[in-house]
Design a protein around this motif. Structure first.
Motif, PDB file in Angstrom:
ATOM      1  N   PHE A  33       0.859  -1.188   0.000  1.00 18.26           N
ATOM      2  CA  PHE A  33       0.000   0.000   0.000  1.00 18.26           C
ATOM      3  C   PHE A  33       0.893   1.235   0.000  1.00 18.26           C
ATOM      4  CE2 PHE A  33      -2.191  -3.315   2.486  1.00 18.26           C
ATOM      5  CZ  PHE A  33      -3.262  -3.541   1.634  1.00 18.26           C
ATOM      6  N   TRP A  34       1.122   1.828  -1.156  1.00 12.59           N
ATOM      7  CA  TRP A  34       2.035   2.962  -1.280  1.00 12.59           C
ATOM      8  C   TRP A  34       1.571   4.162  -0.463  1.00 12.59           C
ATOM      9  CZ3 TRP A  34      -0.005   7.463  -3.079  1.00 12.59           C
ATOM     10  CH2 TRP A  34      -1.205   7.378  -3.778  1.00 12.59           C
ATOM     11  N   TRP A  35       0.280   4.312  -0.258  1.00 16.83           N
ATOM     12  CA  TRP A  35      -0.272   5.463   0.439  1.00 16.83           C
ATOM     13  C   TRP A  35      -0.132   5.361   1.959  1.00 16.83           C
ATOM     14  CZ3 TRP A  35      -3.864   3.164   3.426  1.00 16.83           C
ATOM     15  CH2 TRP A  35      -4.470   2.007   2.942  1.00 16.83           C
ATOM     16  N   LEU A  36       0.169   4.187   2.481  1.00 15.68           N
ATOM     17  CA  LEU A  36       0.314   4.026   3.928  1.00 15.68           C
ATOM     18  C   LEU A  36       1.486   4.842   4.472  1.00 15.68           C
ATOM     19  CD1 LEU A  36      -0.669   2.643   6.501  1.00 15.68           C
ATOM     20  CD2 LEU A  36       0.826   0.720   5.951  1.00 15.68           C
ATOM     21  N   ASP A  37       2.548   4.944   3.699  1.00 17.52           N
ATOM     22  CA  ASP A  37       3.715   5.736   4.096  1.00 17.52           C
ATOM     23  C   ASP A  37       3.337   7.214   4.240  1.00 17.52           C
ATOM     24  OD1 ASP A  37       6.532   5.903   4.670  1.00 17.52           O
ATOM     25  OD2 ASP A  37       6.754   6.894   2.736  1.00 17.52           O
ATOM     26  N   ILE A  38       2.523   7.700   3.331  1.00 12.10           N
ATOM     27  CA  ILE A  38       2.089   9.103   3.380  1.00 12.10           C
ATOM     28  C   ILE A  38       1.252   9.354   4.630  1.00 12.10           C
ATOM     29  CG2 ILE A  38       0.695  10.860   2.219  1.00 12.10           C
ATOM     30  CD1 ILE A  38       1.482   9.440  -0.443  1.00 12.10           C
ATOM     31  N   ILE A  39       0.354   8.440   4.925  1.00  9.00           N
ATOM     32  CA  ILE A  39      -0.488   8.580   6.118  1.00  9.00           C
ATOM     33  C   ILE A  39       0.362   8.550   7.386  1.00  9.00           C
ATOM     34  CG2 ILE A  39      -2.259   7.425   7.510  1.00  9.00           C
ATOM     35  CD1 ILE A  39      -3.554   6.554   4.866  1.00  9.00           C
ATOM     36  N   MET A  40       1.324   7.639   7.442  1.00 14.36           N
ATOM     37  CA  MET A  40       2.174   7.530   8.635  1.00 14.36           C
ATOM     38  C   MET A  40       3.038   8.776   8.826  1.00 14.36           C
ATOM     39  SD  MET A  40       1.375   4.770  10.158  1.00 14.36           S
ATOM     40  CE  MET A  40       2.734   4.320  11.204  1.00 14.36           C
ATOM     41  N   HIS A  41       3.580   9.324   7.736  1.00 11.18           N
ATOM     42  CA  HIS A  41       4.358  10.557   7.847  1.00 11.18           C
ATOM     43  C   HIS A  41       3.484  11.715   8.321  1.00 11.18           C
ATOM     44  CE1 HIS A  41       7.531   8.570   5.460  1.00 11.18           C
ATOM     45  NE2 HIS A  41       8.323   9.443   6.053  1.00 11.18           N
ATOM     46  N   THR A  42       2.274  11.797   7.807  1.00  8.38           N
ATOM     47  CA  THR A  42       1.363  12.867   8.205  1.00  8.38           C
ATOM     48  C   THR A  42       0.983  12.748   9.678  1.00  8.38           C
ATOM     49  OG1 THR A  42       0.488  12.946   5.957  1.00  8.38           O
ATOM     50  CG2 THR A  42      -0.836  13.981   7.674  1.00  8.38           C
ATOM     51  N   LEU A  43       0.627  11.548  10.105  1.00 15.53           N
ATOM     52  CA  LEU A  43       0.274  11.343  11.513  1.00 15.53           C
ATOM     53  C   LEU A  43       1.465  11.589  12.432  1.00 15.53           C
ATOM     54  CD1 LEU A  43      -1.980   8.153  11.323  1.00 15.53           C
ATOM     55  CD2 LEU A  43      -2.686  10.513  11.782  1.00 15.53           C
ATOM     56  N   GLY A  44       2.644  11.180  12.005  1.00 20.83           N
ATOM     57  CA  GLY A  44       3.844  11.424  12.800  1.00 20.83           C
ATOM     58  C   GLY A  44       4.114  12.913  12.959  1.00 20.83           C
ATOM     59  N   GLY A  45       3.992  13.664  11.865  1.00 21.34           N
ATOM     60  CA  GLY A  45       4.175  15.114  11.941  1.00 21.34           C
ATOM     61  C   GLY A  45       3.145  15.765  12.842  1.00 21.34           C
ATOM     62  N   PHE A  46       1.899  15.313  12.729  1.00 17.96           N
ATOM     63  CA  PHE A  46       0.842  15.842  13.590  1.00 17.96           C
ATOM     64  C   PHE A  46       1.154  15.569  15.061  1.00 17.96           C
ATOM     65  CE2 PHE A  46      -3.103  15.055  15.935  1.00 17.96           C
ATOM     66  CZ  PHE A  46      -3.681  16.321  15.847  1.00 17.96           C
ATOM     67  N   LEU A  47       1.596  14.367  15.363  1.00 15.27           N
ATOM     68  CA  LEU A  47       1.914  14.025  16.754  1.00 15.27           C
ATOM     69  C   LEU A  47       3.127  14.788  17.270  1.00 15.27           C
ATOM     70  CD1 LEU A  47       1.213  10.206  16.913  1.00 15.27           C
ATOM     71  CD2 LEU A  47       0.129  11.991  18.274  1.00 15.27           C
ATOM     72  N   ILE A  48       4.097  15.045  16.412  1.00 16.43           N
ATOM     73  CA  ILE A  48       5.260  15.825  16.829  1.00 16.43           C
ATOM     74  C   ILE A  48       4.847  17.233  17.219  1.00 16.43           C
ATOM     75  CG2 ILE A  48       7.380  16.934  15.990  1.00 16.43           C
ATOM     76  CD1 ILE A  48       7.835  14.364  14.329  1.00 16.43           C
ATOM     77  N   VAL A  49       4.064  17.875  16.362  1.00  8.01           N
ATOM     78  CA  VAL A  49       3.633  19.257  16.649  1.00  8.01           C
ATOM     79  C   VAL A  49       2.713  19.288  17.864  1.00  8.01           C
ATOM     80  CG1 VAL A  49       2.346  21.229  15.739  1.00  8.01           C
ATOM     81  CG2 VAL A  49       3.956  20.018  14.278  1.00  8.01           C
ATOM     82  N   THR A  50       1.795  18.355  17.959  1.00  8.88           N
ATOM     83  CA  THR A  50       0.892  18.303  19.105  1.00  8.88           C
ATOM     84  C   THR A  50       1.664  18.063  20.398  1.00  8.88           C
ATOM     85  OG1 THR A  50      -0.826  17.414  17.661  1.00  8.88           O
ATOM     86  CG2 THR A  50      -1.187  17.209  20.020  1.00  8.88           C
TER      87      THR A  50
END
Length: 102
Positions: A33-50
């Motif tokens: 699933f090529w899009w899973l990497d994009i979702i994980m990077h987005t969630l990781g960035g969100f968690l870092i900022v939060t």
């Protein structure tokens, strides 16, 4: 207790993200699933900022709070840079597609 509830949610978010990543690597889901990497990077960035905003809210690292407007961006860039170095150093990269992932 009410003060620590957001921190518990953030810790739970990190735990969920870590479990998803371990499962995705173990079952090679990033290659299916090529899009899973994009979702994980987005969630990781969100968690870092939060996480940073919560650390700031409880008053930790007051000495380093110089330009609050740019702090989340600087923190995310710093963590991204360190992570990419970590991946490169320990061989967690595939030569094919590495530049696109970075």
């Amino acid at each position: 207790m009410k003060k620590f509830l957001p921190l518990l949610f953030i810790l739970a978010g990190w735990l969920v993200l870590t479990v998803i990543n371990v499962v995705a690597v173990y079952y090679s889901l990033y290659w299916y699933f090529w899009w899973l990497d994009i979702i994980m990077h987005t969630l990781g960035g969100f968690l870092i900022v939060t996480s940073w905003f919560q650390v700031k809210k409880i008053g930790a690292f007051k000495r380093f709070m110089v330009r609050p407007r740019y702090q989340p961006l600087i923190i995310v860039w710093g963590i991204m840079f360190v992570w990419e170095l970590f991946e490169f150093k320990f061989g967690l990269i595939a030569e094919y597609g590495y530049v696109m992932d970075t």
